[in-house]
Design a protein around this motif. Structure first.
Motif, PDB file in Angstrom:
ATOM      1  N   UNK A  47       0.962  -0.822  -0.323  1.00 34.19           N
ATOM      2  CA  UNK A  47       0.145   0.297   0.320  1.00 34.19           C
ATOM      3  C   UNK A  47       0.642   1.269   0.753  1.00 34.19           C
ATOM      4  N   UNK A  48       2.482   0.768   0.857  1.00 36.58           N
ATOM      5  CA  UNK A  48       2.346   2.656   0.313  1.00 36.58           C
ATOM      6  C   UNK A  48       3.560   2.946  -0.704  1.00 36.58           C
TER       7      UNK A  48
ATOM      8  N   UNK B 135       7.783  10.437 -18.453  1.00 35.93           N
ATOM      9  CA  UNK B 135       8.248  12.034 -17.839  1.00 35.93           C
ATOM     10  C   UNK B 135       8.241  10.640 -16.329  1.00 35.93           C
ATOM     11  N   UNK B 136       8.957  11.556 -15.621  1.00 33.06           N
ATOM     12  CA  UNK B 136       8.599  10.918 -14.030  1.00 33.06           C
ATOM     13  C   UNK B 136       8.150  10.548 -13.529  1.00 33.06           C
ATOM     14  N   UNK B 137       6.540  11.300 -13.882  1.00 31.03           N
ATOM     15  CA  UNK B 137       5.256  10.949 -13.413  1.00 31.03           C
ATOM     16  C   UNK B 137       4.652   8.683 -13.662  1.00 31.03           C
ATOM     17  N   UNK B 138       4.782   9.001 -15.227  1.00 34.54           N
ATOM     18  CA  UNK B 138       4.543   7.534 -15.590  1.00 34.54           C
ATOM     19  C   UNK B 138       5.564   6.988 -14.444  1.00 34.54           C
ATOM     20  N   UNK B 139       6.784   7.106 -14.353  1.00 37.39           N
ATOM     21  CA  UNK B 139       7.890   5.986 -13.745  1.00 37.39           C
ATOM     22  C   UNK B 139       6.580   6.024 -12.486  1.00 37.39           C
ATOM     23  N   UNK B 140       6.269   6.741 -11.640  1.00 35.54           N
ATOM     24  CA  UNK B 140       6.043   6.418 -10.120  1.00 35.54           C
ATOM     25  C   UNK B 140       4.546   5.938 -10.529  1.00 35.54           C
ATOM     26  N   UNK B 141       3.139   5.557 -11.217  1.00 39.36           N
ATOM     27  CA  UNK B 141       2.281   5.286 -11.920  1.00 39.36           C
ATOM     28  C   UNK B 141       2.772   4.064 -11.619  1.00 39.36           C
ATOM     29  N   UNK B 142       3.619   3.524 -12.707  1.00 45.82           N
ATOM     30  CA  UNK B 142       4.140   2.561 -13.504  1.00 45.82           C
ATOM     31  C   UNK B 142       5.031   1.475 -11.729  1.00 45.82           C
TER      32      UNK B 142
ATOM     33  N   UNK C  79      -0.657  -2.201  -6.763  1.00 44.73           N
ATOM     34  CA  UNK C  79      -1.583  -2.598  -6.427  1.00 44.73           C
ATOM     35  C   UNK C  79      -1.555  -3.822  -6.762  1.00 44.73           C
ATOM     36  N   UNK C  80      -0.383  -4.579  -7.750  1.00 45.92           N
ATOM     37  CA  UNK C  80      -0.196  -6.101  -7.957  1.00 45.92           C
ATOM     38  C   UNK C  80      -0.113  -6.706  -6.566  1.00 45.92           C
ATOM     39  N   UNK C  81       0.948  -6.000  -5.565  1.00 48.03           N
ATOM     40  CA  UNK C  81       1.664  -6.810  -5.228  1.00 48.03           C
ATOM     41  C   UNK C  81       0.655  -6.548  -3.515  1.00 48.03           C
ATOM     42  N   UNK C  82      -0.184  -5.517  -2.918  1.00 46.34           N
ATOM     43  CA  UNK C  82      -1.163  -5.953  -2.147  1.00 46.34           C
ATOM     44  C   UNK C  82      -2.142  -7.112  -2.395  1.00 46.34           C
ATOM     45  N   UNK C  83      -2.918  -7.449  -4.242  1.00 49.48           N
ATOM     46  CA  UNK C  83      -2.956  -8.111  -3.935  1.00 49.48           C
ATOM     47  C   UNK C  83      -3.036  -9.546  -3.640  1.00 49.48           C
TER      48      UNK C  83
ATOM     49  N   UNK D   8       0.376  -1.693 -21.669  1.00 45.07           N
ATOM     50  CA  UNK D   8       1.939  -2.957 -21.342  1.00 45.07           C
ATOM     51  C   UNK D   8       2.712  -2.608 -19.788  1.00 45.07           C
ATOM     52  N   UNK D   9       2.739  -1.479 -19.560  1.00 43.43           N
ATOM     53  CA  UNK D   9       4.237  -2.051 -18.338  1.00 43.43           C
ATOM     54  C   UNK D   9       3.483  -1.619 -17.814  1.00 43.43           C
ATOM     55  N   UNK D  10       1.837  -1.006 -17.178  1.00 45.95           N
ATOM     56  CA  UNK D  10       1.523  -0.513 -16.488  1.00 45.95           C
ATOM     57  C   UNK D  10       0.454  -2.201 -15.734  1.00 45.95           C
ATOM     58  N   UNK D  11       0.222  -3.235 -16.683  1.00 39.78           N
ATOM     59  CA  UNK D  11      -0.265  -4.039 -17.034  1.00 39.78           C
ATOM     60  C   UNK D  11       0.603  -5.416 -16.843  1.00 39.78           C
ATOM     61  N   UNK D  12       1.713  -5.090 -16.922  1.00 40.32           N
ATOM     62  CA  UNK D  12       3.112  -5.509 -17.046  1.00 40.32           C
ATOM     63  C   UNK D  12       3.548  -5.476 -15.296  1.00 40.32           C
ATOM     64  N   UNK D  13       3.085  -4.462 -14.457  1.00 41.61           N
ATOM     65  CA  UNK D  13       4.200  -4.301 -13.660  1.00 41.61           C
ATOM     66  C   UNK D  13       3.354  -4.924 -12.273  1.00 41.61           C
ATOM     67  N   UNK D  14       1.942  -5.129 -12.658  1.00 41.95           N
ATOM     68  CA  UNK D  14       0.796  -5.647 -12.074  1.00 41.95           C
ATOM     69  C   UNK D  14       0.962  -7.080 -11.660  1.00 41.95           C
TER      70      UNK D  14
END
Length: 423
Positions: free
Chosen positions: A150-151, A255-262, A268-272, A321-327
Motif C-alpha cells: 500500500x505504501x 516522464x517521472x510521473x509515468x515512472x511513478x505510476x508504473x 496494487x498487484x503487490x497488495x493483491x 503494457x508497462x502498467x499491466x506488466x508491473x501489476x
C-alpha cells in the motif's frame, strides 16, 4: 519470552512504523533514480553503478552482520539503523541546495544507506518471530507485506506528482522523515526479547558464528532450495529493474510521473498478492503457491521489452503494457515472497534467525550489485531492450530449484537441520 498477537496495539505500533518506512523508501527510490537519469543525465553504466552501490554491502558485510545481529537486541538494531538512514538521505537535498550534488554524492549516500539497511533488514526479518507467537507469523508477515505494498502504491504516485512541482532531491526529504518516523515507532514498541535469547558474545567466535549460519542454510534442504531460487530470481529481476527507469524515461520518452505510476500499479498487484498468499495457503501446498508466483512474475517481466517495441508507434499501448506488466509481476512476486519468508521463519531456531537471514541475503542480495553492473554494461554494449530480454529468459529458470520442494517437505526434511551447537 513474551509475545504479542497481531491484534495487539503493540504490533500495530510496529506495523505502522514499518508502513511509513516503506512509504519513504519507495518515494526515495524513485526520486534517486530520477535525480540520476533526469537531473544528472546518468547513462546506463552510471545507473548500474548506482544500483550496485545500494546493494554491494550485502556482499561486503552481509554475513558478519547476521552474526552481530544475533548478538544484539533486534529492535534496538532497527532503531539506530532507521535513524542513520534518515541522516544519510538528508545530505542529498542539502547538496542540491548548495549546488554541489553530483553522481559521486549519490553513490556515497546509496552505499551508506545500503550498509545500515543490511542491519535493519536482517533485524527486521528476525524480529517477527520475536514479536508474535508462532501461529501469528504468517498473518503478521501478510499484514506487513500488504501495507508495504500500500505504501508502494501511494509513494511513487505521490513522488511523481511532486516532481512536477519541485525537484527530485527535495522529494527525498519525505524519505528522510519517513525513516525518522520508523525510528520513533520502534522506540515505543515493546517485546519480550531477553539477553538469554541472544547468541553469546564470545571473543573470537564471529567466524564460527558466520559458518554456523551458512551451514544451517546449506544443510536445511528446504531453505537451501529457497536460497538458490531467490538468488537466481533477484539476479535477473535486478537486471530488469536497473534499466526500467532508462527504458521508461529515455527509450520510450515518458516522464517521472509515468515512472511513478508504473511503480504504483505494481504496488496494487503487490497488495493483491500479499492478500492472496494466506488464503492460497489454505487450499494449496507451499510449493504450488511459490512455483505459480515465480512463473507469473516471469511471464509479466516480458512486458518491459514488449513495451519498447510498441513505443515506436503507439505510446499509449506501450504505457498500458508497462502498467499491466508491473501489476502482474508483483502479484506473482508477493505470492512467492510472503510464502517463503513465513516458511523460513518457521523452520529456523530463533537464536539462528539473524545468521540464517544474513546468509540468505548474502546469496540473494549479494547477486544484485553484480546484476546491476552487468545490466549497465550490457545496456551500453548491446542495448537496453536486448538486455531486458536476457532478464526475462533468466527469470523463467527461477522456479527450477523449488519444483520438488513439496516432496522434500512431505518426506519430513523440513525439520531444521541438526546444528552442531545451538546457542
Amino acid at each position: 519470552m513474551s509475545t504479542y498477537s497481531v491484534a495487539s496495539t503493540n504490533f500495530r505500533r510496529f506495523w505502522f512504523g514499518q508502513t511509513l518506512s516503506q512509504f519513504g523508501t519507495r518515494v526515495g527510490t524513485l526520486a534517486l533514480s530520477v535525480t540520476a537519469v533526469d537531473l544528472l543525465h546518468a547513462d546506463s553504466q552510471e545507473v548500474g553503478l548506482l544500483g550496485a552501490a545500494s546493494t554491494v554491502c550485502y556482499l561486503l558485510i552481509g554475513l558478519p552482520a547476521g552474526a552481530w545481529v544475533d548478538r544484539m537486541f533486534k529492535r534496538r538494531t532497527m532503531m539506530w539503523a532507521a535513524l542513520a538512514r534518515a541522516l544519510a538521505v538528508l545530505v542529498l537535498p542539502v547538496l542540491w541546495f548548495t549546488g554541489d550534488l553530483g553522481m559521486g554524492a549519490l553513490y556515497a549516500v546509496a552505499l551508506v544507506v545500503g550498509v545500515v539497511t543490511v542491519f535493519f533488514d536482517v533485524g527486521y526479518q528476525s524480529y517477527v518471530p520475536v514479536l508474535v507467537p508462532e501461529e501469528d507469523i504468517a498473518p503478521a508477515n501478510a499484514r506487513l507485506e500488504s501495507t508495504a505494498q500500500v505504501s508502494t502504491l501511494a509513494g511513487p504516485a505521490l513522488a511523481g506528482l511532486l516532481m512536477r512541482v519541485v525537484s527530485a532531491p527535495v522529494v527525498l526529504l519525505m524519505d528522510a522523515f519517513a525513516y525518522l518516523a520508523s525510528f520513533l515507532c520502534l522506540a515505543v514498541t515493546e517485546d519480550g526479547e531477553q539477553k538469554s535469547d541472544l547468541a553469546p558474545r564470545t571473543k573470537g567466535r564471529l567466524g564460527a558464528d558466520i559458518a554456523e549460519g551458512l551451514r544451517f542454510v546449506r544443510d536445511q534442504p528446504v531453505i537451501r532450495r529457497l536460497a538458490v531460487s531467490m538468488g537466481v530470481s533477484n539476479f535477473f529481476a535486478t537486471m530488469v529493474a536497473t534499466l526500467v527507469p532508462v527504458l521508461v524515461m529515455r527509450t520510450i520518452g515518458f516522464d517521472a510521473f509515468m515512472l511513478g505510476l508504473i511503480m504504483t500499479c505494481g504496488a496494487v498487484g503487490g497488495v493483491l498478492g500479499a492478500m492472496l498468499a494466506p488464503r492460497a495457503r489454505q487450499r494449496y501446498s507451499v510449493g504450488t503457491i511459490m512455483s505459480v508466483g515465480l512463473l507469473t512474475a516471469a511471464f509479466f517481466t516480458a512486458a518491459s521489452p514488449l513495451a519498447a517495441l510498441a513505443g515506436d508507434s503507439d505510446r499509449v499501448l506501450a504505457g498500458t503494457i508497462l502498467l499491466v506488466g508491473e501489476f502482474g509481476l508483483t502479484v506473482g512476486a508477493l505470492l512467492y515472497n510472503v510464502t517463503q519468508v513465513s516458511l523460513r521463519q518457521k523452520l529456523c531456531p530463533k537464536n539462528l534467525l539473524g545468521r540464517m537471514n544474513a546468509s540468505i541475503r548474502f546469496v540473494v542480495w549479494g547477486s544484485m550489485p553484480i546484476a546491476a553492473i552487468a545490466a549497465g554494461w550490457l545496456g551500453t554494449a548491446i542495448g537496453v531492450v536486448p538486455t531486458l530480454w536476457i532478464g526475462v529468459a533468466g527469470s523463467i529458470a527461477t522456479v527450477l530449484p523449488i519444483v520438488t520442494i513439496d516432496k522434500v517437505i512431505a518426506a519430513g526434511e523440513e525439520r531444521p537441520a541438526a546444528v552442531e551447537s545451538v546457542r
